[in-house]
Design a protein around this motif. Structure first.
Motif, PDB file in Angstrom:
ATOM      1  N   PRO A  99       0.812  -1.114  -0.218  1.00  0.00           N
ATOM      2  CA  PRO A  99       0.087   0.099  -0.100  1.00  0.00           C
ATOM      3  C   PRO A  99       0.773   1.182   0.046  1.00  0.00           C
ATOM      4  CG  PRO A  99      -0.766  -1.558   1.546  1.00  0.00           C
ATOM      5  CD  PRO A  99       0.329  -2.193   1.054  1.00  0.00           C
ATOM      6  N   LYS A 100       1.837   1.210   0.519  1.00  0.00           N
ATOM      7  CA  LYS A 100       2.962   2.335   0.587  1.00  0.00           C
ATOM      8  C   LYS A 100       3.533   2.685  -0.689  1.00  0.00           C
ATOM      9  CE  LYS A 100       4.423   1.974   5.395  1.00  0.00           C
ATOM     10  NZ  LYS A 100       5.643   1.619   6.360  1.00  0.00           N
ATOM     11  N   ARG A 101       3.536   1.775  -1.666  1.00  0.00           N
ATOM     12  CA  ARG A 101       3.979   1.848  -2.964  1.00  0.00           C
ATOM     13  C   ARG A 101       2.935   2.100  -4.015  1.00  0.00           C
ATOM     14  NH1 ARG A 101       9.128  -2.168  -3.353  1.00  0.00           N
ATOM     15  NH2 ARG A 101      10.455  -1.582  -1.611  1.00  0.00           N
ATOM     16  N   ALA A 102       1.572   1.732  -3.750  1.00  0.00           N
ATOM     17  CA  ALA A 102       0.610   1.778  -4.699  1.00  0.00           C
ATOM     18  C   ALA A 102       0.075   3.349  -4.744  1.00  0.00           C
ATOM     19  CB  ALA A 102      -0.706   1.005  -4.051  1.00  0.00           C
ATOM     20  N   CYS A 103      -0.531   3.519  -6.154  1.00  0.00           N
ATOM     21  CA  CYS A 103      -0.782   4.803  -6.531  1.00  0.00           C
ATOM     22  C   CYS A 103      -2.021   5.279  -5.494  1.00  0.00           C
ATOM     23  CB  CYS A 103      -1.362   4.889  -7.898  1.00  0.00           C
ATOM     24  SG  CYS A 103      -2.213   6.186  -8.331  1.00  0.00           S
ATOM     25  N   ALA A 104      -2.036   6.444  -5.026  1.00  0.00           N
ATOM     26  CA  ALA A 104      -2.984   6.962  -4.235  1.00  0.00           C
ATOM     27  C   ALA A 104      -4.308   7.288  -4.826  1.00  0.00           C
ATOM     28  CB  ALA A 104      -2.558   8.360  -3.547  1.00  0.00           C
ATOM     29  N   HIS A 105      -4.319   7.247  -6.140  1.00  0.00           N
ATOM     30  CA  HIS A 105      -5.614   7.482  -6.940  1.00  0.00           C
ATOM     31  C   HIS A 105      -6.369   5.986  -7.244  1.00  0.00           C
ATOM     32  CE1 HIS A 105      -8.625   9.766  -9.211  1.00  0.00           C
ATOM     33  NE2 HIS A 105      -8.366   8.952 -10.253  1.00  0.00           N
ATOM     34  N   CYS A 106      -5.744   5.209  -8.163  1.00  0.00           N
ATOM     35  CA  CYS A 106      -6.281   3.918  -8.530  1.00  0.00           C
ATOM     36  C   CYS A 106      -5.982   2.692  -7.253  1.00  0.00           C
ATOM     37  CB  CYS A 106      -5.639   3.690 -10.115  1.00  0.00           C
ATOM     38  SG  CYS A 106      -3.987   3.212 -10.047  1.00  0.00           S
ATOM     39  N   LYS A 107      -5.105   2.677  -6.673  1.00  0.00           N
ATOM     40  CA  LYS A 107      -4.861   1.752  -5.581  1.00  0.00           C
ATOM     41  C   LYS A 107      -4.204   0.508  -6.239  1.00  0.00           C
ATOM     42  CE  LYS A 107      -6.575   4.442  -2.570  1.00  0.00           C
ATOM     43  NZ  LYS A 107      -5.755   5.260  -1.517  1.00  0.00           N
ATOM     44  N   THR A 108      -4.088   0.587  -7.567  1.00  0.00           N
ATOM     45  CA  THR A 108      -3.595  -0.704  -8.250  1.00  0.00           C
ATOM     46  C   THR A 108      -2.218  -0.989  -8.968  1.00  0.00           C
ATOM     47  OG1 THR A 108      -4.893  -0.050 -10.410  1.00  0.00           O
ATOM     48  CG2 THR A 108      -6.132  -1.467  -8.777  1.00  0.00           C
ATOM     49  N   GLU A 109      -1.825   0.353  -9.467  1.00  0.00           N
ATOM     50  CA  GLU A 109      -0.716   0.634 -10.119  1.00  0.00           C
ATOM     51  C   GLU A 109       0.331   1.306  -8.992  1.00  0.00           C
ATOM     52  OE1 GLU A 109       0.046  -0.369 -13.036  1.00  0.00           O
ATOM     53  OE2 GLU A 109      -1.997  -0.929 -13.559  1.00  0.00           O
ATOM     54  N   ARG A 110       1.419   0.905  -9.413  1.00  0.00           N
ATOM     55  CA  ARG A 110       2.780   1.026  -8.668  1.00  0.00           C
ATOM     56  C   ARG A 110       3.014   2.961  -8.667  1.00  0.00           C
ATOM     57  NH1 ARG A 110       8.697  -1.591  -7.846  1.00  0.00           N
ATOM     58  NH2 ARG A 110       9.470   0.096  -6.341  1.00  0.00           N
ATOM     59  N   ALA A 111       3.021   3.349  -7.807  1.00  0.00           N
ATOM     60  CA  ALA A 111       3.051   4.973  -7.841  1.00  0.00           C
ATOM     61  C   ALA A 111       4.563   5.335  -8.461  1.00  0.00           C
ATOM     62  CB  ALA A 111       2.934   5.794  -6.348  1.00  0.00           C
ATOM     63  N   LYS A 112       4.765   6.067  -9.250  1.00  0.00           N
ATOM     64  CA  LYS A 112       6.158   6.582  -9.886  1.00  0.00           C
ATOM     65  C   LYS A 112       6.488   8.105  -9.675  1.00  0.00           C
ATOM     66  CE  LYS A 112       6.422   2.525 -12.834  1.00  0.00           C
ATOM     67  NZ  LYS A 112       6.767   2.324 -14.213  1.00  0.00           N
ATOM     68  N   ILE A 113       5.381   8.901  -9.507  1.00  0.00           N
ATOM     69  CA  ILE A 113       5.314  10.363  -9.310  1.00  0.00           C
ATOM     70  C   ILE A 113       4.928  10.807  -8.091  1.00  0.00           C
ATOM     71  CG2 ILE A 113       4.445  12.428 -10.181  1.00  0.00           C
ATOM     72  CD1 ILE A 113       4.570  11.140 -12.863  1.00  0.00           C
ATOM     73  N   LYS A 114       5.881  11.827  -7.378  1.00  0.00           N
ATOM     74  CA  LYS A 114       5.357  12.403  -6.177  1.00  0.00           C
ATOM     75  C   LYS A 114       4.747  13.943  -6.678  1.00  0.00           C
ATOM     76  CE  LYS A 114       6.698  13.579  -1.497  1.00  0.00           C
ATOM     77  NZ  LYS A 114       7.575  13.529  -0.618  1.00  0.00           N
ATOM     78  N   ARG A 115       3.457  14.120  -6.388  1.00  0.00           N
ATOM     79  CA  ARG A 115       3.300  15.596  -6.763  1.00  0.00           C
ATOM     80  C   ARG A 115       3.790  16.635  -6.083  1.00  0.00           C
ATOM     81  NH1 ARG A 115      -2.890  16.779  -8.157  1.00  0.00           N
ATOM     82  NH2 ARG A 115      -1.928  18.264  -9.225  1.00  0.00           N
ATOM     83  N   ALA A 116       4.268  17.900  -6.814  1.00  0.00           N
ATOM     84  CA  ALA A 116       4.580  18.922  -5.973  1.00  0.00           C
ATOM     85  C   ALA A 116       3.642  19.574  -5.078  1.00  0.00           C
ATOM     86  CB  ALA A 116       5.530  19.645  -6.793  1.00  0.00           C
ATOM     87  N   LYS A 117       2.490  19.493  -5.684  1.00  0.00           N
ATOM     88  CA  LYS A 117       1.493  20.354  -5.019  1.00  0.00           C
ATOM     89  C   LYS A 117       0.875  19.862  -3.863  1.00  0.00           C
ATOM     90  CE  LYS A 117      -1.521  21.836  -8.073  1.00  0.00           C
ATOM     91  NZ  LYS A 117      -2.428  22.186  -8.809  1.00  0.00           N
ATOM     92  N   THR A 118       0.642  18.563  -3.641  1.00  0.00           N
ATOM     93  CA  THR A 118      -0.170  17.861  -2.851  1.00  0.00           C
ATOM     94  C   THR A 118       0.545  16.656  -2.006  1.00  0.00           C
ATOM     95  OG1 THR A 118      -1.082  16.224  -4.516  1.00  0.00           O
ATOM     96  CG2 THR A 118      -2.262  18.253  -3.994  1.00  0.00           C
TER      97      THR A 118
END
Length: 431
Positions: free
Chosen positions: A11-30
């Motif tokens: 869960p710590k590596r999952a996309c905060a939006h879709c929850k299924t794909e691996r997160a690769k970008i950290k938004r500067a805004k949020t």
């Protein structure tokens, strides 16, 4: 036979939006961690929401995109093309580029703009300083130096955008100004104490009585870092070199300060933009100058009046402070009206009393500027000469004269040479 189950994603590596794909970008805004497809979708959706909230376009409109070939204008063109097709805006977008005449910078970036015009299937119009004013920025800088050259370029560029828009038959230009640019401008105007510009710079849609073209900023709330990420992951073709004269500008100091604040507090950029919007609401009307488009009624394609929400209205949290400030001003006016009547001393004669000005605010009359045309170039101006022609007069007076060596037998031709020199000197004002 045992069935193999796919490994569960941390869960710590999952996309905060879709929850299924691996997160690769950290938004500067949020600070959200997103996968690439979700980031692209969210970025485009936020621009779409900005367009809808501020009613930037209407169906059947022809809009010019100020294209420089850089990341901001390239991303803006790509996003607007995508959203226009996805949500059926019914808007025709064209590209408008300004050639300032800076070798090693603008000539290379214009090649990128030409490729973008082919990639996006948009009409392209290029307008140059040399053809409009008889000067390039290289020539201007060689004469006046690097200090103050951005002011000259800004005056020339604004008028060039208006003239280019007239050639394309459009009355609305969108520019790629992002949240970082907005925060820098707010900070610069605060440091200068320039209240009229502070009010105008926070508007997402601006109109001026001296310009027939309105301008808007669909990327007003988009971070520069996210624009770069969007361009990178969509593999957009853009030019990344900065203007060779811009490091000398005052904006560079404001940019360095903004970047330092962002490292400590990532939300500082939007915080400054929101603060600028709140300050703008408290600027007195008599010193605001040109109004934001959202403060006026406009007519859409059907002839129906509608009100835009420029200047961040509906998004800013500064309304309460603005109302409080207005209430304080009303209280002060009411207190001024409570005047104690006193008998004047007999030593003051009636003649002297008439000469004494009455300290009342009612006698103050604000002189409104009358919009006319520049007597040289015909551009709309409240003065006899527009700003561009004033600058051109100064430049042409100090322009080095071309030395022409005449033989004795060519002395008769001196008059024709003199006429040619006069034509060269006046070339900067013939549009």
């Amino acid at each position: 036979m045992t069935s193999s189950t796919p490994p569960t994603l941390d869960p710590k590596r999952a996309c905060a939006h879709c929850k299924t794909e691996r997160a690769k970008i950290k938004r500067a805004k949020t600070d959200e961690r997103l996968c690439i497809p979700c980031f692209i979708t969210i970025f485009e959706t936020e621009v779409h929401e900005t367009i809808l909230a501020n009613k930037l376009f209407h169906r059947g409109q022809r809009v010019a995109i100020g294209a420089s070939g850089g990341k901001d204008s390239t991303v803006l063109a790509a996003v607007l093309k995508t959203l226009n097709e996805r949500y059926d805006y019914g808007v025709e977008f064209v590209l408008l580029s300004i050639d300032e005449g800076i070798k090693g910078y603008r000539d290379d970036s214009l090649e990128t703009v030409k490729r973008n015009a082919e990639q996006y299937g948009m009409e392209l119009k290029i307008v140059g300083y040399n053809e409009l004013y008889g000067w390039t920025m290289d020539q201007v800088v060689s004469q006046i130096g690097k200090k103050g050259n951005c002011t000259v370029c800004g005056v020339f560029r604004r008028q060039a955008l208006d003239r280019g828009s007239g050639m394309l038959g459009v009355s609305h230009v969108v520019t790629g100004h992002n949240a970082d640019d907005m925060a820098e401008t707010v900070l610069m105007n605060l440091l200068r104490g320039d209240l009229p510009r502070l009010h105008r710079c926070t508007c997402i849609v601006t109109e001026s009585s001296s310009s027939p073209v309105s301008r808007s900023k669909p990327l007003k709330y988009a971070y520069e870092k996210e624009i770069v990420l969007y361009a990178h992951h969509r593999k957009l073709d853009y030019f990344s070199t900065e203007c060779i004269y811009s490091p000398e500008a005052f904006r560079g100091s404001a940019r360095s300060l903004i970047k330092s604040l962002e490292r400590v507090r990532p939300s500082a950029i939007l915080d400054i933009v929101r603060s600028g919007e709140a300050f703008a609401e408290m600027v007195p009307e008599e010193i605001r100058g040109s109004a934001c488009a959202g403060e006026k009624k406009i007519v859409d394609a059907t002839g129906k009046e509608e009100e835009q929400t420029g200047c961040g209205k509906g998004l800013s949290q500064g309304g309460e402070m603005s109302q409080f400030e207005k209430q304080l001003q009303e209280n002060e006016k009411a207190q001024d009206r409570e005047v104690e009547i006193k008998i004047s001393p007999p030593s003051i004669t009636l003649k002297e009393k008439k000469k004494t000005p009455t300290p009342t605010k009612a006698t103050k009359v604000t002189k409104k500027q009358q919009l006319g045309q520049c007597r040289k170039c015909g551009y709309m101006s409240s003065q006899e000469l527009c700003k561009a022609c004033v600058i051109l007069d100064d430049l042409n007076k100090n322009r080095p004269k071309i030395e022409v060596v005449l033989d004795e037998e060519d002395e008769d031709a001196s008059s024709s040479v003199r006429k040619k020199m006069e034509a060269i000197d006046m070339s900067g004002v013939e549009i």
